[in-house]
Write a protein that holds these residues in place. Sequence first.
Motif, PDB file in Angstrom:
ATOM      1  N   ASP A  70       0.742  -1.412  -0.356  1.00  0.00           N
ATOM      2  CA  ASP A  70      -0.159   0.191  -0.014  1.00  0.00           C
ATOM      3  C   ASP A  70       0.671   1.643   0.242  1.00  0.00           C
ATOM      4  O   ASP A  70       1.939   1.260   0.502  1.00  0.00           O
ATOM      5  N   PHE A  71       0.375   1.906  -0.947  1.00  0.00           N
ATOM      6  CA  PHE A  71       0.555   3.623  -0.824  1.00  0.00           C
ATOM      7  C   PHE A  71      -0.395   4.804  -0.679  1.00  0.00           C
ATOM      8  O   PHE A  71      -0.489   4.955  -1.845  1.00  0.00           O
ATOM      9  N   GLY A  72      -0.448   4.636   0.326  1.00  0.00           N
ATOM     10  CA  GLY A  72      -1.452   5.179   0.510  1.00  0.00           C
ATOM     11  C   GLY A  72      -2.403   4.302   0.552  1.00  0.00           C
ATOM     12  O   GLY A  72      -2.371   3.269   0.846  1.00  0.00           O
ATOM     13  N   GLU A  73      -3.572   5.419   0.017  1.00  0.00           N
ATOM     14  CA  GLU A  73      -4.858   4.675  -0.535  1.00  0.00           C
ATOM     15  C   GLU A  73      -4.602   4.565  -1.850  1.00  0.00           C
ATOM     16  O   GLU A  73      -4.864   3.340  -2.190  1.00  0.00           O
ATOM     17  N   ASP A  74      -3.272   3.998  -2.486  1.00  0.00           N
ATOM     18  CA  ASP A  74      -3.501   3.321  -3.708  1.00  0.00           C
ATOM     19  C   ASP A  74      -2.929   1.857  -3.503  1.00  0.00           C
ATOM     20  O   ASP A  74      -1.660   2.299  -2.254  1.00  0.00           O
ATOM     21  N   GLU A  75      -2.542   1.023  -4.226  1.00  0.00           N
ATOM     22  CA  GLU A  75      -1.644  -0.490  -4.253  1.00  0.00           C
ATOM     23  C   GLU A  75      -1.007  -0.344  -5.699  1.00  0.00           C
ATOM     24  O   GLU A  75      -1.784  -0.593  -6.399  1.00  0.00           O
ATOM     25  N   HIS A  76      -0.061  -0.611  -5.194  1.00  0.00           N
ATOM     26  CA  HIS A  76       1.471  -1.227  -6.503  1.00  0.00           C
ATOM     27  C   HIS A  76       1.613  -2.574  -5.521  1.00  0.00           C
ATOM     28  O   HIS A  76       1.716  -3.447  -4.788  1.00  0.00           O
ATOM     29  N   ARG A  77       1.594  -3.566  -7.127  1.00  0.00           N
ATOM     30  CA  ARG A  77       1.847  -5.140  -7.424  1.00  0.00           C
ATOM     31  C   ARG A  77       2.727  -5.165  -8.008  1.00  0.00           C
ATOM     32  O   ARG A  77       3.183  -4.578  -9.418  1.00  0.00           O
ATOM     33  N   ILE A  78       3.519  -6.443  -8.240  1.00  0.00           N
ATOM     34  CA  ILE A  78       4.571  -6.711  -9.070  1.00  0.00           C
ATOM     35  C   ILE A  78       4.546  -8.340  -8.672  1.00  0.00           C
ATOM     36  O   ILE A  78       4.766  -9.010  -7.638  1.00  0.00           O
ATOM     37  N   MET A  79       5.082  -9.000 -10.053  1.00  0.00           N
ATOM     38  CA  MET A  79       5.142 -10.102 -10.229  1.00  0.00           C
ATOM     39  C   MET A  79       6.532 -10.787 -11.660  1.00  0.00           C
ATOM     40  O   MET A  79       6.551  -9.953 -12.563  1.00  0.00           O
ATOM     41  N   PHE A  80       6.704 -12.093 -10.654  1.00  0.00           N
ATOM     42  CA  PHE A  80       8.173 -12.011 -11.471  1.00  0.00           C
ATOM     43  C   PHE A  80       8.169 -13.648 -11.802  1.00  0.00           C
ATOM     44  O   PHE A  80       7.592 -14.313 -10.790  1.00  0.00           O
ATOM     45  N   PHE A  81       8.629 -13.818 -13.248  1.00  0.00           N
ATOM     46  CA  PHE A  81       8.551 -15.942 -13.316  1.00  0.00           C
ATOM     47  C   PHE A  81       9.892 -15.435 -13.765  1.00  0.00           C
ATOM     48  O   PHE A  81      10.458 -15.034 -13.785  1.00  0.00           O
ATOM     49  N   LYS A  82       9.747 -16.814 -13.277  1.00  0.00           N
ATOM     50  CA  LYS A  82      10.753 -17.758 -12.462  1.00  0.00           C
ATOM     51  C   LYS A  82      10.964 -18.529 -13.371  1.00  0.00           C
ATOM     52  O   LYS A  82      12.035 -19.450 -13.869  1.00  0.00           O
ATOM     53  N   ASN A  83       9.944 -19.906 -14.085  1.00  0.00           N
ATOM     54  CA  ASN A  83       9.641 -20.495 -14.660  1.00  0.00           C
ATOM     55  C   ASN A  83       8.336 -20.866 -15.501  1.00  0.00           C
ATOM     56  O   ASN A  83       7.920 -20.200 -15.211  1.00  0.00           O
ATOM     57  N   PRO A  84       8.414 -21.739 -16.609  1.00  0.00           N
ATOM     58  CA  PRO A  84       9.645 -22.371 -17.639  1.00  0.00           C
ATOM     59  C   PRO A  84      10.585 -21.390 -18.219  1.00  0.00           C
ATOM     60  O   PRO A  84      10.503 -20.122 -17.776  1.00  0.00           O
ATOM     61  N   ALA A  91       8.138  -9.569 -16.317  1.00  0.00           N
ATOM     62  CA  ALA A  91       8.253  -9.078 -14.987  1.00  0.00           C
ATOM     63  C   ALA A  91       6.287  -7.940 -14.962  1.00  0.00           C
ATOM     64  O   ALA A  91       6.460  -8.173 -16.542  1.00  0.00           O
ATOM     65  N   PHE A  92       5.810  -8.300 -14.447  1.00  0.00           N
ATOM     66  CA  PHE A  92       4.243  -7.463 -14.950  1.00  0.00           C
ATOM     67  C   PHE A  92       4.094  -6.473 -13.376  1.00  0.00           C
ATOM     68  O   PHE A  92       5.012  -6.799 -12.206  1.00  0.00           O
ATOM     69  N   LEU A  93       4.454  -5.100 -13.971  1.00  0.00           N
ATOM     70  CA  LEU A  93       4.379  -3.961 -12.576  1.00  0.00           C
ATOM     71  C   LEU A  93       2.546  -3.592 -13.120  1.00  0.00           C
ATOM     72  O   LEU A  93       2.302  -3.110 -13.869  1.00  0.00           O
ATOM     73  N   THR A  94       1.971  -3.475 -11.464  1.00  0.00           N
ATOM     74  CA  THR A  94       0.690  -2.501 -11.750  1.00  0.00           C
ATOM     75  C   THR A  94       0.377  -1.161 -10.329  1.00  0.00           C
ATOM     76  O   THR A  94       1.482  -1.487  -9.675  1.00  0.00           O
ATOM     77  N   TYR A  95       0.032   0.033 -10.313  1.00  0.00           N
ATOM     78  CA  TYR A  95      -0.225   0.773  -9.680  1.00  0.00           C
ATOM     79  C   TYR A  95      -2.065   0.780 -10.103  1.00  0.00           C
ATOM     80  O   TYR A  95      -2.243   1.166 -10.928  1.00  0.00           O
ATOM     81  N   ASP A  96      -2.610   0.117  -9.021  1.00  0.00           N
ATOM     82  CA  ASP A  96      -3.266   0.433  -8.668  1.00  0.00           C
ATOM     83  C   ASP A  96      -3.702   1.947  -7.649  1.00  0.00           C
ATOM     84  O   ASP A  96      -3.947   1.817  -6.806  1.00  0.00           O
ATOM     85  N   TYR A  97      -4.246   2.877  -8.814  1.00  0.00           N
ATOM     86  CA  TYR A  97      -4.933   3.923  -7.463  1.00  0.00           C
ATOM     87  C   TYR A  97      -6.623   3.932  -6.949  1.00  0.00           C
ATOM     88  O   TYR A  97      -7.651   3.571  -7.735  1.00  0.00           O
ATOM     89  N   ASP A  98      -6.929   4.971  -6.334  1.00  0.00           N
ATOM     90  CA  ASP A  98      -7.592   4.619  -5.680  1.00  0.00           C
ATOM     91  C   ASP A  98      -8.481   5.889  -6.748  1.00  0.00           C
ATOM     92  O   ASP A  98      -9.834   5.720  -6.168  1.00  0.00           O
ATOM     93  N   ASN A  99      -8.288   7.018  -6.294  1.00  0.00           N
ATOM     94  CA  ASN A  99      -8.655   8.291  -7.246  1.00  0.00           C
ATOM     95  C   ASN A  99      -9.185   7.269  -8.684  1.00  0.00           C
ATOM     96  O   ASN A  99      -8.687   6.923  -9.594  1.00  0.00           O
ATOM     97  N   SER A 100     -10.628   7.079  -8.426  1.00  0.00           N
ATOM     98  CA  SER A 100     -11.418   7.368  -9.939  1.00  0.00           C
ATOM     99  C   SER A 100     -11.389   7.951 -11.628  1.00  0.00           C
ATOM    100  O   SER A 100     -11.412   7.331 -12.462  1.00  0.00           O
ATOM    101  N   ALA A 101     -10.758   8.990 -11.020  1.00  0.00           N
ATOM    102  CA  ALA A 101     -10.049   9.741 -12.435  1.00  0.00           C
ATOM    103  C   ALA A 101      -9.323   9.388 -12.891  1.00  0.00           C
ATOM    104  O   ALA A 101      -8.758   9.810 -13.997  1.00  0.00           O
ATOM    105  N   LYS A 102      -8.266   8.593 -12.508  1.00  0.00           N
ATOM    106  CA  LYS A 102      -7.059   7.877 -13.058  1.00  0.00           C
ATOM    107  C   LYS A 102      -7.355   7.068 -13.273  1.00  0.00           C
ATOM    108  O   LYS A 102      -7.193   6.072 -12.648  1.00  0.00           O
ATOM    109  N   ASP A 103      -6.738   6.558 -14.648  1.00  0.00           N
ATOM    110  CA  ASP A 103      -6.903   5.562 -14.673  1.00  0.00           C
ATOM    111  C   ASP A 103      -5.194   4.505 -14.054  1.00  0.00           C
ATOM    112  O   ASP A 103      -4.510   5.078 -13.791  1.00  0.00           O
ATOM    113  N   ASP A 104      -5.390   3.326 -13.762  1.00  0.00           N
ATOM    114  CA  ASP A 104      -4.523   2.364 -13.574  1.00  0.00           C
ATOM    115  C   ASP A 104      -3.233   1.753 -14.391  1.00  0.00           C
ATOM    116  O   ASP A 104      -3.613   2.219 -15.775  1.00  0.00           O
TER     117      ASP A 104
END
Length: 266
Positions: A70-84, A91-104
């Motif tokens: 959690d970054f304040g009201e926002d949430e950041h997530r990251i995933m790393f593929f290890k195999n195969p 790798a995949f990164l997402t910024y999930d914003y609490d502000n509805s006017a702002k696209d993730d």
Amino acid sequence: MNAKKLLFLLGVGASLLSTQSIAEETNARTIMEKVDARDDGQTLEQDMLMILIDKNENERTRDLKSYAKDFGEDEHRIMFFKNPSDVKNTAFLTYDYDNSAKDDDQWLYLPALKKVKRIPSTDKSSSFMGSDFSYFDMTDRDLENYDFKLLKETKVRGHEAWMIESTPRNQKVIDESGYKKSIAIVRKDNYVVVRAINFLTNGKMKYLDVKEMHEESGIWVIDEMTMTTKKNKRTLHKTILKFSNIKLNGAVEDNMFTTRRLEKGL
């Protein structure tokens, strides 16, 4: 039709129906607000096993490591593929914003190209790494974009639950998500969405099912879930996600959630 008495009765009937509809909508909205506000920890670290099953029951597996914070009201997530090997270091990164006017914001690092690609909103209905989950599924849904209706009360695996329909409020949300309607089943005791049916604009349907979960320090975490894509009654594809080595509220550095870290990897 112009009789005053009939108009009066119709008016009363319409008023009662309208009041009932508003009450149902408010109740459904309140439930979904509690789903959205449910405590899922300040940080999360876990291993993931992704099993991809095609229509002929052929399986492929992928091992991942994921982090969330959690970054304040926002949430950041990251995933790393290890195999195969064919997806290793993706790798995949997402910024999930609490502000509805702002696209993730979402980014995907492809090691073969040695390039970080930003996922545009027009691509968010696409499959995430060949799974039944889309890029849109990888973020939380903004409640402001939906109207909610309580359909009925039900039970799932012996637990009392609500069945709630959500409908996008505009075409932009439909185009971005690929969903024209969703039905979620929410457990009453913990406000977890344990099942859902997503109706796609292409006529297909995606069925979410939380198979196993447990409570840890007052926080409910998922151990296994599936997403199944069907056309009519025919299964087209299925994805199983299994989570292990789950660590809640541990130390996760802020710089874990950057595009630079995507390229660097684990």
